[in-house]
Scaffold this active site. Structure first.
Site, short mmCIF file in Angstrom:
data_model
loop_
_atom_site.label_atom_id
_atom_site.label_comp_id
_atom_site.label_asym_id
_atom_site.label_seq_id
_atom_site.Cartn_x
_atom_site.Cartn_y
_atom_site.Cartn_z
N SER A 269 0.82 -1.21 0.00
CA SER A 269 0.00 0.00 0.00
C SER A 269 0.85 1.26 0.00
O SER A 269 1.99 1.28 0.50
CB SER A 269 -0.92 0.01 1.22
OG SER A 269 -0.21 0.37 2.39
N GLU A 296 6.47 -0.32 -5.44
CA GLU A 296 5.28 -0.30 -6.29
C GLU A 296 4.11 -0.36 -5.35
O GLU A 296 3.99 -1.28 -4.53
CB GLU A 296 5.29 -1.48 -7.26
CG GLU A 296 4.24 -1.36 -8.37
CD GLU A 296 3.08 -2.30 -8.17
OE1 GLU A 296 1.96 -1.78 -7.87
OE2 GLU A 296 3.25 -3.51 -8.31
N CYS A 330 -2.86 -4.98 -8.63
CA CYS A 330 -2.51 -3.56 -8.60
C CYS A 330 -2.96 -2.87 -9.87
O CYS A 330 -3.23 -1.67 -9.88
CB CYS A 330 -0.99 -3.40 -8.45
SG CYS A 330 -0.28 -4.29 -7.06
N GLU A 426 -8.82 3.81 -3.93
CA GLU A 426 -8.44 2.43 -4.24
C GLU A 426 -9.31 1.47 -3.43
O GLU A 426 -9.39 1.59 -2.20
CB GLU A 426 -6.96 2.19 -3.93
CG GLU A 426 -6.49 0.81 -4.32
CD GLU A 426 -5.01 0.57 -4.02
OE1 GLU A 426 -4.35 -0.08 -4.83
OE2 GLU A 426 -4.54 1.04 -2.96
#
Length: 544
Positions: A269, A296, A330, A426
């Site tokens: 995260s 990432e 992702c 998200e």
């Protein structure tokens, strides 16, 4: 003294591992079914592994099937603070020898691991990923098998290309570039959603000569443990990678406070990575060198449809891109912008496909979806679905069933508000939110897409009008690190689409490329002069 001269060796030119189909009657289907049955019938004991030694602390967690959360697959031991310090010490000790190995010898370990995974270990990692992370056979195959094989085959090739990049030299001297592994150790933190990331984040620095403390996600310990054992079977020496599951905050704080921290390789995260970066910043005065921070993180990945696009192509891309692996990629499509003239057609096509998607135990190969990873994810995603019922329109799906497994139906949401929270935040679940825009406002909606989200991981444009493709590619230049034209925004392949995003999606160091490997070395320039000058003066000083 040996009279054998070491020849310059080249690693094999890699090719992407072909995905097996698992069609009825195929040998791989029978083998996978058998491995699933055997692994589901056992409860294994997973230790902390430091310097090649196994430690069982008695402080345990359990690995369960997300689609049948009462079924325990493994008991795993949590590292104590003392063991975390031992892991750092083991990594530093192993570095002395590992960094002195030739690149070719290090590469051979990972090439052998790739071959083992492509053959005898394939269904073990696939089955562990299916059972422990609720991936279907196909989603496990493209992740735990093919992508990880590709990382372990392509990374040595890319590293070899990197080290071949040498400076020019002139008569009288020789310039060289040495690619040294980082001083200290690397801390690898891996997520639940991709077994391949669990193999690559510790593996890429190790290939370059670094040694690693690896903290796997608690919800992926089963597959990650088998990944470690596979590397061990391939000849990875003790201490090069140390397997340290446990409390993420306690482990990270201890590791990030260590003066020998050389780098962090992270997927997870944005909030966690921000916290890690802040702690590293506070500790800068105590480190031997500036740690490399490679991460990432989050994404709010988009699909933009132009009025010229084909509705069927968009609908297929949307349902695959949003709902495969329950939207827990992702790169999963999470927001979509459709022209009003096309929306009814696209909506109905998507709804029909979604009604056809079966959801359940991934051991039943008829299912398109499994369960989301755990109770925390189930509660969070269910909350977004409930918000959509109150403040938007649920077009299809929306059911949440948590009694036996953490099941959330693929859900399509429609909103007239381009600033609605489900288009901005998200979710990391099987929820796709759509905003229908005025056909004449294509350029305006591109600007909305660019500024709506703090993330910039993946996105796609669908259009048959080439001018629209060019415009979207330009306006959305910084909105996605992986940008797709007439394709879903998921499915990056090692060696073909190096993966990573910028803004709050990470450092964009592109896993599966030379760019990532460059982060795990510290270059030294060497100049050797063959005939040094014998006088201190220069010709211009001579008297006329």
């Amino acid at each position: 003294m040996s009279d054998v001269l070491a020849a310059r060796r080249s690693v094999p030119v890699p090719q992407n591992d072909p995905n097996l189909s698992y069609r009825p009657g195929s040998p791989e289907r029978a083998e996978l079914k058998a491995r699933l049955s055997a692994m589901a019938a056992e409860v294994i004991d997973i230790p902390v592994i430091i310097g090649g030694r196994e430690y069982r602390t008695g402080l345990t967690g359990t690995a369960v099937m997300p689609h049948k959360h009462g079924h325990v697959l493994a008991k795993w031991h949590k590292a104590t603070p003392e063991l975390v310090q031992q892991a750092v010490a083991a990594a530093l000790e192993a570095r002395r020898e590992w960094a002195s190995w030739s690149f070719e010898d290090r590469a051979a370990v990972f090439l052998r691991a790739a071959e083992l995974l492509a053959t005898t270990w394939r269904q073990t990692l696939n089955a562990a990923t299916m059972l422990g992370q609720s991936k279907t056979a196909f989603q496990a195959e493209i992740d735990a098998a093919s992508e990880l094989v590709d990382f372990w085959r392509f990374n040595p090739y890319f590293a070899q290309e990197l080290m071949a990049e040498q400076p020019t030299s002139s008569h009288g001297f020789w310039n060289q570039m040495e690619y040294r592994p980082l001083e200290g150790f690397v801390y690898a933190v891996t997520p639940f959603n991709f077994t391949a990331i669990g193999g690559n984040l510790p593996g890429a620095p190790a290939l370059m000569g670094c040694t690693v403390v690896w903290k796997p996600a608690a919800t992926a310990v089963l597959a990650n443990y088998y990944t470690y054992k596979l590397l061990e079977a391939a000849g990875l020496p003790p201490g090069v990678i140390n397997f340290v599951p446990g409390d993420p905050v306690a482990i990270s704080n201890a590791v990030l406070d260590h003066p020998e921290l050389g780098g962090v390789h992270f997927t997870g995260s944005t909030a966690v990575f921000n916290g890690m970066w802040q702690r590293v910043g506070q500790n800068l005065g105590r480190y031997r060198s500036y740690p490399r921070m490679v991460g990432e993180t989050g994404g709010k990945d988009f699909i933009v449809m132009h009025p010229s696009a084909d509705p069927q192509e968009v609908a297929v891309a949307a349902v695959r891109g949003a709902f495969e692996f329950q939207g827990q990629k992702c790169s999963a499509a999470s927001r979509m912008y459709v022209p009003k003239s096309q929306w009814a057609d696209v909506r109905d096509r998507m709804a029909a496909m979604m009604k056809d998607m079966k959801m359940g135990d991934v051991r039943d190969f008829r299912n398109f979806l499994g369960a989301v990873i755990d109770q925390k994810a189930f509660t969070k995603i269910s909350g977004y679905v409930e918000d959509a019922r109150k403040n938007a329109r649920v077009v299809q799906g929306g059911g949440c069933h948590g009694s036996e497994g953490y099941f959330i139906e693929p859900t399509l949401v429609e909103t007239a508000d381009p600033g609605y929270r489900l288009l901005c935040e998200e979710i990391f679940g099987p929820v796709l939110t759509v905003h229908a825009y005025d056909d004449a406002k294509f350029r305006e909606i591109l600007d909305v897409v660019d500024r709506t989200s703090p993330y910039a991981l993946t996105g796609s444009i669908f259009a048959r009008d080439r001018a629209a493709v060019r415009e979207a590619t330009s306006v959305l230049r910084h909105a996605a690190g992986n940008f797709y034209i007439n394709d879903k925004p998921t499915g990056a392949v090692v060696g073909q689409q190096p993966f990573g995003g910028a803004r709050h999606s990470g450092t964009n160091d592109k896993a599966g490329s030379k760019m990532n490997l460059l982060r795990w070395v510290s270059a030294r320039t060497i100049k050797e002069t063959f005939s040094p000058p014998a006088e201190h003066g220069y010709p211009f000083m001579t008297e006329e």
